[in-house]
Write a protein that holds these residues in place. Structure first.
Motif, PDB file in Angstrom:
ATOM      1  N   VAL A 182      89.580  84.551  88.350  1.00 34.62           N
ATOM      2  CA  VAL A 182      90.359  83.462  87.726  1.00 34.62           C
ATOM      3  C   VAL A 182      89.785  83.192  86.682  1.00 34.62           C
ATOM      4  CG1 VAL A 182      91.159  81.163  87.701  1.00 34.62           C
ATOM      5  CG2 VAL A 182      91.638  82.409  89.955  1.00 34.62           C
ATOM      6  N   TYR A 183      88.262  82.936  86.613  1.00 31.52           N
ATOM      7  CA  TYR A 183      87.588  82.549  85.220  1.00 31.52           C
ATOM      8  C   TYR A 183      87.645  83.465  84.384  1.00 31.52           C
ATOM      9  CZ  TYR A 183      83.677  81.950  82.199  1.00 31.52           C
ATOM     10  OH  TYR A 183      82.957  82.134  81.035  1.00 31.52           O
ATOM     11  N   LYS A 199      93.482  75.041  86.947  1.00 34.23           N
ATOM     12  CA  LYS A 199      92.427  75.058  85.915  1.00 34.23           C
ATOM     13  C   LYS A 199      93.098  75.119  84.457  1.00 34.23           C
ATOM     14  CE  LYS A 199      88.480  76.137  86.222  1.00 34.23           C
ATOM     15  NZ  LYS A 199      87.596  75.130  86.525  1.00 34.23           N
ATOM     16  N   ALA A 200      94.444  75.343  84.591  1.00 29.61           N
ATOM     17  CA  ALA A 200      95.380  75.178  83.333  1.00 29.61           C
ATOM     18  C   ALA A 200      95.520  73.477  82.962  1.00 29.61           C
ATOM     19  CB  ALA A 200      96.766  75.896  83.405  1.00 29.61           C
ATOM     20  N   ILE A 201      95.621  72.746  84.217  1.00 32.55           N
ATOM     21  CA  ILE A 201      95.831  71.214  83.777  1.00 32.55           C
ATOM     22  C   ILE A 201      94.360  70.622  84.124  1.00 32.55           C
ATOM     23  CG2 ILE A 201      98.142  71.457  84.619  1.00 32.55           C
ATOM     24  CD1 ILE A 201      97.450  70.485  87.297  1.00 32.55           C
ATOM     25  N   GLN A 202      93.495  71.028  84.590  1.00 33.45           N
ATOM     26  CA  GLN A 202      92.129  70.637  84.521  1.00 33.45           C
ATOM     27  C   GLN A 202      91.805  69.773  83.459  1.00 33.45           C
ATOM     28  OE1 GLN A 202      88.818  72.963  85.690  1.00 33.45           O
ATOM     29  NE2 GLN A 202      87.311  71.339  85.230  1.00 33.45           N
ATOM     30  N   SER A 230     102.072  82.516  80.875  1.00 30.03           N
ATOM     31  CA  SER A 230     102.998  81.760  80.474  1.00 30.03           C
ATOM     32  C   SER A 230     103.271  80.774  81.749  1.00 30.03           C
ATOM     33  CB  SER A 230     104.386  82.312  80.192  1.00 30.03           C
ATOM     34  OG  SER A 230     104.837  83.519  81.118  1.00 30.03           O
ATOM     35  N   TYR A 231     103.232  81.334  82.950  1.00 30.04           N
ATOM     36  CA  TYR A 231     103.342  80.464  84.185  1.00 30.04           C
ATOM     37  C   TYR A 231     102.460  79.260  84.042  1.00 30.04           C
ATOM     38  CZ  TYR A 231     104.856  79.601  88.935  1.00 30.04           C
ATOM     39  OH  TYR A 231     105.182  79.026  90.262  1.00 30.04           O
ATOM     40  N   ARG A 232     101.130  79.668  83.723  1.00 27.09           N
ATOM     41  CA  ARG A 232     100.065  78.563  83.578  1.00 27.09           C
ATOM     42  C   ARG A 232     100.495  77.679  82.346  1.00 27.09           C
ATOM     43  NH1 ARG A 232      96.631  82.862  84.812  1.00 27.09           N
ATOM     44  NH2 ARG A 232      96.517  83.643  82.733  1.00 27.09           N
ATOM     45  N   SER A 233     101.050  78.094  81.334  1.00 28.46           N
ATOM     46  CA  SER A 233     101.256  77.373  80.240  1.00 28.46           C
ATOM     47  C   SER A 233     102.391  76.279  80.320  1.00 28.46           C
ATOM     48  CB  SER A 233     101.666  78.342  78.998  1.00 28.46           C
ATOM     49  OG  SER A 233     102.260  77.385  77.859  1.00 28.46           O
ATOM     50  N   ILE A 234     103.544  76.941  81.167  1.00 28.08           N
ATOM     51  CA  ILE A 234     104.481  75.716  81.450  1.00 28.08           C
ATOM     52  C   ILE A 234     104.186  74.871  82.513  1.00 28.08           C
ATOM     53  CG2 ILE A 234     105.471  77.163  83.391  1.00 28.08           C
ATOM     54  CD1 ILE A 234     108.271  76.662  81.846  1.00 28.08           C
ATOM     55  N   THR A 235     103.123  75.286  83.365  1.00 26.60           N
ATOM     56  CA  THR A 235     102.809  74.261  84.401  1.00 26.60           C
ATOM     57  C   THR A 235     101.958  73.032  83.667  1.00 26.60           C
ATOM     58  OG1 THR A 235     102.576  75.890  85.837  1.00 26.60           O
ATOM     59  CG2 THR A 235     101.132  73.802  86.359  1.00 26.60           C
ATOM     60  N   ARG A 236     101.113  73.576  82.673  1.00 27.50           N
ATOM     61  CA  ARG A 236     100.295  72.391  81.758  1.00 27.50           C
ATOM     62  C   ARG A 236     101.168  71.622  81.036  1.00 27.50           C
ATOM     63  NH1 ARG A 236      94.875  71.735  78.819  1.00 27.50           N
ATOM     64  NH2 ARG A 236      95.835  70.649  77.060  1.00 27.50           N
TER      65      ARG A 236
END
Length: 518
Positions: A161-162, A245-248, A382-388
């Motif tokens: 993931v990192y 990690k995207a919202i951390q 983009s899935y991480r981006s939309i979650t953030r």
């Protein structure tokens, strides 16, 4: 070709000719002006890459010039150069969104470093990231082939993931493909690992089992509950480790992270099973036996997670922790979220507050059905981006900000993750077979043994037996289960959607994070 157009504005520009020549020798095109009015006009008509701006000039000050240039072009990077080190000047400059701040006298290398940070940052970071991953590639390869245990797999997944997040900073398609290939190999080995060990983990006498859904509350939440310090347990449904990690960074604005850990979701990695197990502190077969009126099988009518608070109350009693004063809040729509914002201060009187927030799971399901969301969340990035973006503007974030300054402990977790499915595999079943894409159970399942993890005796896996002779199968890696009927239509419809229920790193290894207020 010049590296970029630099505008240097200083009423004593003649004394800076040697610095101008130095930057030009490094490949920059440097234009010089002596006052702010000319600078404002110049940026209107020229594609300036960076402005070097003196703070003390006659006629119009550097700060005034800064504000006026930002009105012309909000995005233009500005480096303020000043003799003045007062805090209020720095505050005002930072408030005006400067890119850097240099104190006179400046030497040529200081200016060069500032320009590199601003203009070459992305390229330099990309080059460094690619080189660093190339160096780590062999270490990851060796870790995959060293027969890791459940802790080793959590470590491998965190590293993958990192690097996935680091690779977002590069444009190297080749290295991104190498990483994806390594991740695919990891999921292949992880599937074999789970197939060998899963049933052993569920044995109550097991001495080397990971923390899993059914004992998460006992081992990772309840030990933090103490009188005088309320614990808020936030469960965001279907949150992968990379989404955490995207919202951390948004959590870190108000909270200090004490422990960043992960645990294993039980199978199926689906809300119905894993979240009920989490709150009941039992495997699904035990829940069905202990709460026959409240457990629903896949094919049963009605909501399947309607008794979580009752299950948790029973778990507290069984663990002899029923002196804990707790609240349970589930947010499934905007009105629920607004009520949470309005009521959050009242929860501070409890020892433990459980908040279940359904959004990511809804996003996952909606993305499958809606073309616009397929476009917005086309891949993992983009899935991480939309979650953030969701969390940043969410009512959950608003509610947490209201209690951020209080003496509280925050534990964030999820029930399971999801995986982007790409490869359909054929499964044949009768009318009683469930429709899930990542797992199925039924009496007459026909499948290729290499494609799935199968439990012919569900009880061994702690699973209910809805019908006599029912068995369960779980999809591996990025595969999804399709019936032969209208096979091509469903294969194309569901390909590249995010699904859950099966065996993958993304679905099974999920975050549990302990935080306190700053």
């Amino acid at each position: 070709m010049a590296l970029g157009l630099i505008l240097w504005v200083d009423d004593e520009i003649e004394s800076l000719q040697s610095q101008k020549m130095f930057l030009e020798s490094k490949g920059y095109d440097v234009q010089t002006l002596t006052n702010g009015f000319e600078a404002i006009d110049y940026v209107k008509d020229n594609p300036v890459d960076v402005v070097l701006l003196d703070e003390t000039m006659p006629g119009i000050t550097g700060l005034e010039t800064l504000s006026r240039i930002k009105e012309v072009n909000q995005q233009i990077p500005i480096v303020l150069i000043t003799k003045n080190e007062t805090e209020n000047l720095m505050d005002e400059a930072i408030g005006n969104q400067i890119s850097d701040y240099l104190i006179k006298p400046v030497n040529p290398n200081q200016v060069l470093l500032s320009l590199k940070k601003i203009m070459d940052n992305k390229r330099l970071v990309a080059e460094k990231t690619t080189t660093a991953y190339q160096q780590q590639f062999r270490n990851l390869f060796m870790a995959l082939n060293s027969e890791p245990d459940h802790n080793g797999w959590m470590d491998i997944y965190k590293k993958l993931v990192y690097w996935e997040l680091e690779m977002e900073k590069t444009d190297s398609r080749e290295m991104q493909e190498v990483l994806q290939s390594q991740k695919q190999e990891a999921n292949n080995e992880f599937f074999k690992f789970v197939s060998r060990n899963y049933l052993n983990w569920l044995n109550p006498a097991a001495t080397d089992a990971p923390v899993m859904s059914h004992n998460l509350m006992q081992f990772k939440v309840l030990p933090h509950v103490e009188k005088g310090t309320p614990v808020f347990f936030i469960l965001i449904d279907n949150l992968r480790f990379d989404q955490w990690k995207a919202i951390q960074p948004l959590f870190m604005e108000n909270f200090r992270i004490l422990e960043e850990e992960s645990f294993y979701s039980i199978l199926p990695t689906a809300t119905h099973y894993s979240r009920n197990a989490l709150f009941a502190g039992m495997l699904p077969a035990q829940i069905e036996k202990s709460f026959p009126a409240d457990w629903r099988n896949d094919e049963d009518e009605g909501g399947k997670n309607m008794s979580e608070a009752e299950f948790f109350k029973a778990q507290l009693k069984r663990l002899r922790r029923d002196d804990i004063k707790f609240s349970y809040t589930k947010v499934v729509n905007h009105a629920d979220g607004q009520q949470l914002v309005n009521n959050i201060h009242n929860l501070l009187q409890n020892d433990l507050n459980i908040i279940v927030y359904n959004f990511v799971d809804m996003l996952s399901h909606a993305r499958t059905e809606m073309e616009v969301l397929k476009e917005l969340a086309a891949d993992e990035i983009s899935y991480r981006s939309i979650t953030r973006s969701w969390f940043e503007h969410s009512l959950l974030n608003q509610a947490l900000k209201k209690i951020a300054g209080k003496k509280i402990t925050l534990v964030l977790a999820t029930d399971h993750g999801s995986v982007r499915v790409k490869n359909p595999v054929k499964v044949v079943g009768d009318k009683q077979t469930t429709t899930n894409l990542r797992y199925k159970h039924g009496r007459n399942l026909a499948y290729e043994a290499r494609d799935v993890l199968a439990f012919k005796d569900p009880k061994l896996a702690g699973l209910p037996v809805p019908n006599v002779n029912s068995s369960y199968i779980f999809a591996r890696e990025d595969e999804f289960l399709c019936y032969p009927n209208n096979y091509n239509h469903y294969a194309n419809y569901y390909r590249n959607t995010f699904q859950h229920g099966g065996v993958s790193l993304e679905e099974m290894i999920v975050p549990v994070i302990k935080m306190v207020s700053k």
